[in-house]
Write a protein that holds these residues in place. Sequence first.
Motif, PDB file in Angstrom:
ATOM      1  N   PHE B 311      14.747  -9.829   0.937  1.00  0.00           N
ATOM      2  CA  PHE B 311      15.633  -9.194  -0.041  1.00  0.00           C
ATOM      3  C   PHE B 311      15.329  -7.698  -0.147  1.00  0.00           C
ATOM      4  O   PHE B 311      16.218  -6.850  -0.033  1.00  0.00           O
ATOM      5  N   PHE B 312      14.046  -7.373  -0.345  1.00  0.00           N
ATOM      6  CA  PHE B 312      13.676  -5.958  -0.526  1.00  0.00           C
ATOM      7  C   PHE B 312      13.900  -5.144   0.748  1.00  0.00           C
ATOM      8  O   PHE B 312      14.315  -3.994   0.690  1.00  0.00           O
ATOM      9  N   ALA B 313      13.599  -5.753   1.904  1.00  0.00           N
ATOM     10  CA  ALA B 313      13.790  -5.019   3.158  1.00  0.00           C
ATOM     11  C   ALA B 313      15.269  -4.659   3.334  1.00  0.00           C
ATOM     12  O   ALA B 313      15.599  -3.587   3.838  1.00  0.00           O
ATOM     13  N   CYS B 317      16.757   1.459  -0.257  1.00  0.00           N
ATOM     14  CA  CYS B 317      17.799   2.425   0.106  1.00  0.00           C
ATOM     15  C   CYS B 317      17.419   3.196   1.353  1.00  0.00           C
ATOM     16  O   CYS B 317      18.269   3.837   1.973  1.00  0.00           O
ATOM     17  N   GLY B 318      16.153   3.162   1.726  1.00  0.00           N
ATOM     18  CA  GLY B 318      15.728   3.799   2.963  1.00  0.00           C
ATOM     19  C   GLY B 318      15.398   5.273   2.831  1.00  0.00           C
ATOM     20  O   GLY B 318      15.037   5.930   3.801  1.00  0.00           O
ATOM     21  N   GLN B 319      15.506   5.769   1.612  1.00  0.00           N
ATOM     22  CA  GLN B 319      15.307   7.207   1.408  1.00  0.00           C
ATOM     23  C   GLN B 319      13.852   7.620   1.577  1.00  0.00           C
ATOM     24  O   GLN B 319      13.548   8.611   2.234  1.00  0.00           O
ATOM     25  N   CYS B 320      12.922   6.857   0.967  1.00  0.00           N
ATOM     26  CA  CYS B 320      11.505   7.250   1.068  1.00  0.00           C
ATOM     27  C   CYS B 320      10.757   6.286   1.994  1.00  0.00           C
ATOM     28  O   CYS B 320      11.019   5.087   2.027  1.00  0.00           O
ATOM     29  N   THR B 321       9.832   6.864   2.741  1.00  0.00           N
ATOM     30  CA  THR B 321       9.134   6.112   3.785  1.00  0.00           C
ATOM     31  C   THR B 321       8.291   4.947   3.254  1.00  0.00           C
ATOM     32  O   THR B 321       8.311   3.872   3.846  1.00  0.00           O
ATOM     33  N   PRO B 322       7.518   5.135   2.172  1.00  0.00           N
ATOM     34  CA  PRO B 322       6.680   4.009   1.731  1.00  0.00           C
ATOM     35  C   PRO B 322       7.479   2.731   1.504  1.00  0.00           C
ATOM     36  O   PRO B 322       7.037   1.641   1.865  1.00  0.00           O
ATOM     37  N   CYS B 323       8.671   2.870   0.948  1.00  0.00           N
ATOM     38  CA  CYS B 323       9.486   1.697   0.655  1.00  0.00           C
ATOM     39  C   CYS B 323      10.220   1.213   1.904  1.00  0.00           C
ATOM     40  O   CYS B 323      10.207   0.022   2.226  1.00  0.00           O
ATOM     41  N   ARG B 324      10.851   2.142   2.618  1.00  0.00           N
ATOM     42  CA  ARG B 324      11.640   1.753   3.802  1.00  0.00           C
ATOM     43  C   ARG B 324      10.780   1.012   4.820  1.00  0.00           C
ATOM     44  O   ARG B 324      11.123  -0.075   5.266  1.00  0.00           O
ATOM     45  N   VAL B 325       9.644   1.639   5.164  1.00  0.00           N
ATOM     46  CA  VAL B 325       8.768   1.034   6.174  1.00  0.00           C
ATOM     47  C   VAL B 325       7.915  -0.072   5.552  1.00  0.00           C
ATOM     48  O   VAL B 325       7.682  -1.108   6.160  1.00  0.00           O
ATOM     49  N   GLY B 326       7.465   0.171   4.324  1.00  0.00           N
ATOM     50  CA  GLY B 326       6.570  -0.786   3.666  1.00  0.00           C
ATOM     51  C   GLY B 326       7.190  -2.166   3.534  1.00  0.00           C
ATOM     52  O   GLY B 326       6.550  -3.181   3.862  1.00  0.00           O
ATOM     53  N   CYS B 327       8.435  -2.240   3.076  1.00  0.00           N
ATOM     54  CA  CYS B 327       9.085  -3.540   2.887  1.00  0.00           C
ATOM     55  C   CYS B 327       9.135  -4.302   4.212  1.00  0.00           C
ATOM     56  O   CYS B 327       8.861  -5.498   4.270  1.00  0.00           O
ATOM     57  N   GLN B 328       9.492  -3.583   5.278  1.00  0.00           N
ATOM     58  CA  GLN B 328       9.611  -4.256   6.576  1.00  0.00           C
ATOM     59  C   GLN B 328       8.247  -4.702   7.110  1.00  0.00           C
ATOM     60  O   GLN B 328       8.125  -5.772   7.703  1.00  0.00           O
ATOM     61  N   GLN B 329       7.238  -3.867   6.900  1.00  0.00           N
ATOM     62  CA  GLN B 329       5.906  -4.228   7.401  1.00  0.00           C
ATOM     63  C   GLN B 329       5.317  -5.410   6.631  1.00  0.00           C
ATOM     64  O   GLN B 329       4.620  -6.246   7.209  1.00  0.00           O
ATOM     65  N   LEU B 330       5.583  -5.460   5.321  1.00  0.00           N
ATOM     66  CA  LEU B 330       5.086  -6.610   4.542  1.00  0.00           C
ATOM     67  C   LEU B 330       5.746  -7.895   5.055  1.00  0.00           C
ATOM     68  O   LEU B 330       5.082  -8.925   5.220  1.00  0.00           O
ATOM     69  N   ALA B 355      -0.149  -1.921  -2.591  1.00  0.00           N
ATOM     70  CA  ALA B 355      -0.713  -1.055  -3.642  1.00  0.00           C
ATOM     71  C   ALA B 355      -0.335   0.401  -3.378  1.00  0.00           C
ATOM     72  O   ALA B 355      -0.052   1.163  -4.317  1.00  0.00           O
ATOM     73  N   THR B 356      -0.311   0.792  -2.107  1.00  0.00           N
ATOM     74  CA  THR B 356       0.092   2.161  -1.760  1.00  0.00           C
ATOM     75  C   THR B 356       1.550   2.397  -2.132  1.00  0.00           C
ATOM     76  O   THR B 356       1.906   3.456  -2.668  1.00  0.00           O
ATOM     77  N   MET B 357       2.371   1.381  -1.856  1.00  0.00           N
ATOM     78  CA  MET B 357       3.796   1.515  -2.210  1.00  0.00           C
ATOM     79  C   MET B 357       3.966   1.720  -3.715  1.00  0.00           C
ATOM     80  O   MET B 357       4.846   2.452  -4.157  1.00  0.00           O
ATOM     81  N   LYS B 358       3.101   1.065  -4.484  1.00  0.00           N
ATOM     82  CA  LYS B 358       3.203   1.157  -5.946  1.00  0.00           C
ATOM     83  C   LYS B 358       3.033   2.604  -6.420  1.00  0.00           C
ATOM     84  O   LYS B 358       3.681   3.038  -7.358  1.00  0.00           O
ATOM     85  N   ILE B 359       2.153   3.341  -5.741  1.00  0.00           N
ATOM     86  CA  ILE B 359       1.943   4.728  -6.187  1.00  0.00           C
ATOM     87  C   ILE B 359       2.778   5.739  -5.392  1.00  0.00           C
ATOM     88  O   ILE B 359       3.028   6.831  -5.876  1.00  0.00           O
ATOM     89  N   ALA B 360       3.191   5.372  -4.175  1.00  0.00           N
ATOM     90  CA  ALA B 360       3.836   6.375  -3.326  1.00  0.00           C
ATOM     91  C   ALA B 360       5.361   6.272  -3.266  1.00  0.00           C
ATOM     92  O   ALA B 360       6.024   7.228  -2.890  1.00  0.00           O
ATOM     93  N   ALA B 361       5.919   5.112  -3.606  1.00  0.00           N
ATOM     94  CA  ALA B 361       7.375   4.970  -3.507  1.00  0.00           C
ATOM     95  C   ALA B 361       8.054   5.809  -4.580  1.00  0.00           C
ATOM     96  O   ALA B 361       7.491   6.066  -5.644  1.00  0.00           O
ATOM     97  N   LYS B 362       9.269   6.223  -4.267  1.00  0.00           N
ATOM     98  CA  LYS B 362       9.962   7.162  -5.149  1.00  0.00           C
ATOM     99  C   LYS B 362      10.478   6.520  -6.432  1.00  0.00           C
ATOM    100  O   LYS B 362      10.512   7.153  -7.475  1.00  0.00           O
ATOM    101  N   CYS B 363      10.906   5.270  -6.333  1.00  0.00           N
ATOM    102  CA  CYS B 363      11.533   4.667  -7.516  1.00  0.00           C
ATOM    103  C   CYS B 363      10.991   3.269  -7.788  1.00  0.00           C
ATOM    104  O   CYS B 363      10.146   2.751  -7.060  1.00  0.00           O
ATOM    105  N   GLY B 364      11.509   2.677  -8.828  1.00  0.00           N
ATOM    106  CA  GLY B 364      11.060   1.363  -9.273  1.00  0.00           C
ATOM    107  C   GLY B 364      11.154   0.273  -8.225  1.00  0.00           C
ATOM    108  O   GLY B 364      10.367  -0.672  -8.246  1.00  0.00           O
TER     109      GLY B 364
END
Lengths: 155, 386
Positions: B311-313, B317-330, B355-364
């Motif tokens: 779902f998250f992957a 939105c793909g805008q910030c790297t921690p979330c875009r790449v992080g979701c797929q890697q998890l 944990a890195t995504m929690k501090i580095a991702a742009k949004c909730g």
Amino acid sequence: MMITADSIQDMVERHGRTRDALLPILQEIVSEKNYLSDEDMVEVARALDISAAAVFGTATFYSFLDSRPKGKYVIRVCKTISCSMKGKNSVLSTIEETLKIKIGETTADRKFSLLETNCIGWCHKAPAILINDEPYTDLTPKKVTEVLREYIKNR
Amino acid sequence: MKKIPVHRVDLIFEKITCKEIFEKVMEAKPDEIIQSVIDSGLKGRGGAGFPTGLKWQFAAREKNDEKYIVCNADEGEPGTFKDREILDMVPEKVFCGMAIASRAIGAKIGYIYLRGEYKFLVPKLEERLKDFHGLMKKMGHPFTIHLRLGSGAYICGEESALFESIEGRRGEPRNKPPYPTKEGLFNKPTCINNVETLVYTVMIQKYGAMHFKEMGTKDSRGSKVFSVSGDTPKAGIFELELGMSVKEFVEEFGDGDTKAVQVGGAAGFCVPRKRFDETIIGFEGVPTGGSMKLFNSSRSMYNVLHNYLDFFAEESCGQCTPCRVGCQQLLKGIEAVKKGEKSIKYLDELVKLAATMKIAAKCGLGQSVGNAFSSIVDNFKEEIIY
């Protein structure tokens, strides 16, 4: 319905000529013909006086604004957790068998397209699907067959 | 800690005459309205839980002729479906809440951003809006509500992404600050509230701040509408007093074999059976926008986690790297561990990534992925591995 330069001009008259009218205009085109063609997007860009790239970039962000041709009825099967737990797979395979198409495909008569989607907000009545804007809930293979039969027969 | 057993409440769906309440509101000063919402202790019901009265106060203090009230009806969190029911059953109460907010902060225009999946509600809402606008005219309060639809993007429930979407752009969250009360929709001071929150502001005007404040606990005042689904004989929508433990909740809604409850949807926390007693549903324990999903012992928590990550992957939105790449890697990561392509230790690496995504991702969105990930992996490690 055919979307022409005139009908897009008419939408612009109603929704306004500003950028915030973009989504309502694109949504109206999609509700008319279930997808946005490249020509539609270029025409909307011209009418709103913004770049075609801006229109394309915005449209492709949204999963309901499809930029490839779709059938008259777009079936979206919810695949999120509750529906997945409550028999989404058997509903999906029933639809696939009934319409002889797989996820992402459209029937040869251009009547039905089949897609999966994320949570549509009917978790307490899972599994659920949307056919265009209409939700169908508490589905079983039998019930979804009946729903499809009505669409095949009547419309 | 004060514990409250499951106690049903009937505020949100109570049939009322909005005209009477709005007449009362028109006689009150904006400061008095805001103070009553502050006094009630109401916190945002969309999930984040920001104090509603303070939000109104911040927006009210901005000096600007152009301000907006936005109703966030982009209910996309898996397992949440209460806003649909509220808009279906008592739409005029939602409009009334927006009108009260407009009076409080000095706004003339409101927007309802309704998710595209709920488009079937539009004819009814448009009809009721006509009546509402008639009432506003009669009351001499210049306030107009526009209805806007989403188009199938979960991220647009994030407030700044929602503004971008109304403005006709990709629903990509903005940097914060500035916060919406300073620069929101069209970069003007904006007060954005969840559907349910707005209805509670109406009921606070009707029954008074104390009536609301007396319910719940110190950190979680009042009641809340819960969306209950999963392995339960009582799936549906229930308005309950805040402050109950997960144990009490499970006693009421479980099927006798509940092994975990996911509180707050895919972005929320997984509470395992051993923690049911000590975990309070509310801001002092596990907060929720209302999503309560029960899993019994027949369910594989690997499948649950896989479904959430998928779902998250898709919805990042793909805008910030921690979330875009992080979701797929998890997602790839738990698949690799399951297949035995990666060692068990790799799960620890994935927990660090979350944990890195929690501090580095742009949004909730990106910041919340770790909630479900870590709470499921920590409590059901053997199910993820084997």
